[in-house]
Motif scaffolding. Structure first.
Motif, short mmCIF file in Angstrom:
data_model
loop_
_atom_site.label_atom_id
_atom_site.label_comp_id
_atom_site.label_asym_id
_atom_site.label_seq_id
_atom_site.Cartn_x
_atom_site.Cartn_y
_atom_site.Cartn_z
N GLU A 70 -0.38 12.06 4.41
CA GLU A 70 -1.39 11.26 5.09
C GLU A 70 -0.87 10.66 6.41
N ILE A 71 0.44 10.72 6.61
CA ILE A 71 1.06 10.14 7.80
C ILE A 71 1.21 11.22 8.86
N VAL A 72 0.33 11.20 9.83
CA VAL A 72 0.34 12.19 10.91
C VAL A 72 0.68 11.46 12.20
N ILE A 73 1.67 11.98 12.92
CA ILE A 73 2.11 11.36 14.17
C ILE A 73 1.55 12.15 15.35
N ASN A 74 0.98 11.43 16.30
CA ASN A 74 0.47 12.03 17.53
C ASN A 74 1.16 11.39 18.73
N ASN A 75 1.36 12.17 19.76
CA ASN A 75 1.93 11.66 21.01
C ASN A 75 0.77 11.33 21.95
N ASN A 76 0.52 10.06 22.17
CA ASN A 76 -0.51 9.62 23.09
C ASN A 76 0.18 9.39 24.44
N GLU A 77 0.29 10.44 25.23
CA GLU A 77 1.01 10.37 26.50
C GLU A 77 0.34 9.41 27.48
N ALA A 78 -0.98 9.29 27.41
CA ALA A 78 -1.70 8.39 28.33
C ALA A 78 -1.26 6.94 28.11
N GLY B 140 1.63 6.19 26.44
CA GLY B 140 3.09 6.16 26.31
C GLY B 140 3.53 5.70 24.94
N GLN B 141 2.95 6.33 23.91
CA GLN B 141 3.36 5.96 22.56
C GLN B 141 3.08 7.08 21.57
N PHE B 142 4.00 7.17 20.61
CA PHE B 142 3.76 8.01 19.45
C PHE B 142 3.01 7.13 18.47
N GLU B 143 1.99 7.70 17.82
CA GLU B 143 1.09 6.90 16.99
C GLU B 143 0.90 7.51 15.60
N ALA B 144 0.76 6.63 14.64
CA ALA B 144 0.32 7.00 13.30
C ALA B 144 -0.85 6.09 12.97
N ASN B 145 -2.03 6.67 12.90
CA ASN B 145 -3.22 5.90 12.54
C ASN B 145 -3.48 6.17 11.07
N VAL B 146 -3.16 5.19 10.23
CA VAL B 146 -3.24 5.36 8.79
C VAL B 146 -4.16 4.30 8.20
N ARG B 147 -5.24 4.77 7.60
CA ARG B 147 -6.19 3.88 6.91
C ARG B 147 -6.64 2.71 7.79
N GLY B 148 -6.85 3.01 9.06
CA GLY B 148 -7.35 2.00 9.99
C GLY B 148 -6.30 1.13 10.62
N PHE B 149 -5.03 1.36 10.29
CA PHE B 149 -3.93 0.61 10.89
C PHE B 149 -3.15 1.53 11.82
N MET C 264 0.85 -1.17 0.00
CA MET C 264 0.00 0.00 0.00
C MET C 264 0.90 1.24 0.00
N ASN C 265 0.76 2.06 -1.01
CA ASN C 265 1.56 3.28 -1.11
C ASN C 265 0.80 4.44 -0.45
N ILE C 266 1.38 4.99 0.62
CA ILE C 266 0.73 6.05 1.41
C ILE C 266 1.41 7.38 1.13
#
Length: 101
Positions: free
Chosen positions: A7-15, A17-26, A1-3
Protein backbone atom coordinates in the motif's frame (compact mmCIF):
# COMPACT_ATOMS: atom_id res chain seq x y z
CA UNK A 1 -2.06 1.98 12.11
CA UNK A 2 -0.55 -1.09 10.45
CA UNK A 3 -0.05 -0.46 6.71
CA UNK A 4 0.68 -3.34 4.30
CA UNK A 5 3.93 -2.71 2.38
CA UNK A 6 2.17 -2.96 -1.00
CA UNK A 7 0.00 0.00 0.00
CA UNK A 8 3.06 2.27 0.34
CA UNK A 9 3.77 3.75 -3.08
CA UNK A 10 6.43 6.43 -3.46
CA UNK A 11 6.19 9.09 -6.16
CA UNK A 12 8.70 11.76 -7.12
CA UNK A 13 6.88 15.09 -7.24
CA UNK A 14 9.58 17.06 -9.05
CA UNK A 15 7.44 20.22 -9.17
CA UNK A 16 7.40 20.37 -5.36
CA UNK A 17 10.86 18.83 -4.90
CA UNK A 18 9.77 15.90 -2.80
CA UNK A 19 9.34 12.17 -2.82
CA UNK A 20 5.86 11.41 -1.53
CA UNK A 21 3.87 8.58 -0.04
CA UNK A 22 0.17 9.36 0.14
CA UNK A 23 -1.24 6.67 2.42
CA UNK A 24 -4.83 6.65 3.64
CA UNK A 25 -5.10 10.41 3.30
CA UNK A 26 -1.81 11.17 5.05
CA UNK A 27 1.23 12.53 3.19
CA UNK A 28 4.79 11.51 4.08
CA UNK A 29 7.61 13.33 2.29
CA UNK A 30 11.35 13.43 1.72
CA UNK A 31 12.07 16.96 0.51
CA UNK A 32 14.96 17.88 -1.76
CA UNK A 33 16.47 20.55 -3.92
CA UNK A 34 18.08 19.57 -7.20
CA UNK A 35 20.82 21.87 -8.45
CA UNK A 36 22.57 20.78 -11.64
CA UNK A 37 24.22 17.43 -10.85
CA UNK A 38 23.47 17.58 -7.11
CA UNK A 39 20.52 16.61 -5.00
CA UNK A 40 20.28 18.10 -1.51
CA UNK A 41 17.99 16.22 0.86
CA UNK A 42 16.62 18.74 3.34
CA UNK A 43 13.82 17.15 5.36
CA UNK A 44 11.90 13.91 5.83
CA UNK A 45 8.55 13.85 7.58
CA UNK A 46 6.08 11.07 8.29
CA UNK A 47 2.77 11.89 9.99
CA UNK A 48 2.42 10.36 13.44
CA UNK A 49 -0.50 8.24 12.18
CA UNK A 50 1.86 6.44 9.76
CA UNK A 51 4.93 6.04 11.97
CA UNK A 52 6.35 2.57 12.49
CA UNK A 53 5.53 1.29 9.01
CA UNK A 54 8.94 1.82 7.39
CA UNK A 55 7.67 4.68 5.24
CA UNK A 56 10.62 7.01 5.93
CA UNK A 57 13.03 4.20 5.02
CA UNK A 58 11.15 3.52 1.80
CA UNK A 59 11.25 7.25 0.98
CA UNK A 60 15.02 7.31 1.62
CA UNK A 61 15.61 4.15 -0.43
CA UNK A 62 13.57 5.45 -3.36
CA UNK A 63 15.23 8.88 -3.25
CA UNK A 64 18.76 7.45 -3.12
CA UNK A 65 18.04 4.95 -5.90
CA UNK A 66 16.77 7.88 -7.99
CA UNK A 67 20.00 9.80 -7.28
CA UNK A 68 22.05 6.75 -8.26
CA UNK A 69 20.12 6.23 -11.53
CA UNK A 70 20.41 9.91 -12.44
CA UNK A 71 24.13 10.09 -11.58
CA UNK A 72 23.50 12.79 -8.96
CA UNK A 73 25.85 13.77 -6.15
CA UNK A 74 24.05 13.58 -2.79
CA UNK A 75 24.21 16.13 0.03
CA UNK A 76 22.22 14.69 2.96
CA UNK A 77 21.34 17.69 5.14
CA UNK A 78 18.33 15.77 6.43
CA UNK A 79 19.30 13.77 9.54
CA UNK A 80 17.09 10.83 8.55
CA UNK A 81 18.62 10.51 5.07
CA UNK A 82 22.11 10.88 6.56
CA UNK A 83 21.34 8.14 9.09
CA UNK A 84 19.94 5.92 6.36
CA UNK A 85 23.18 6.28 4.40
CA UNK A 86 25.19 5.37 7.53
CA UNK A 87 23.05 2.23 7.94
CA UNK A 88 23.31 1.39 4.21
CA UNK A 89 26.94 2.05 3.26
CA UNK A 90 26.31 1.13 -0.38
CA UNK A 91 25.03 4.72 -0.77
CA UNK A 92 28.11 6.42 0.72
CA UNK A 93 29.73 6.61 -2.72
CA UNK A 94 26.91 8.94 -3.83
CA UNK A 95 27.71 11.54 -1.15
CA UNK A 96 29.67 14.64 -2.13
CA UNK A 97 33.34 14.01 -1.39
CA UNK A 98 34.32 15.66 1.89
CA UNK A 99 30.70 16.36 2.87
CA UNK A 100 30.25 15.93 6.64
CA UNK A 101 26.98 14.32 7.61
Amino acid sequence: MNIPKEEIVINNNEALGQFEANVRGFLAVAEYRRIKDRIIFTHTEVPQELEGNGIASKLAFTALEFAKREGLVVMPLCPFIAGYIHRHPEYKRLVLEGFKY
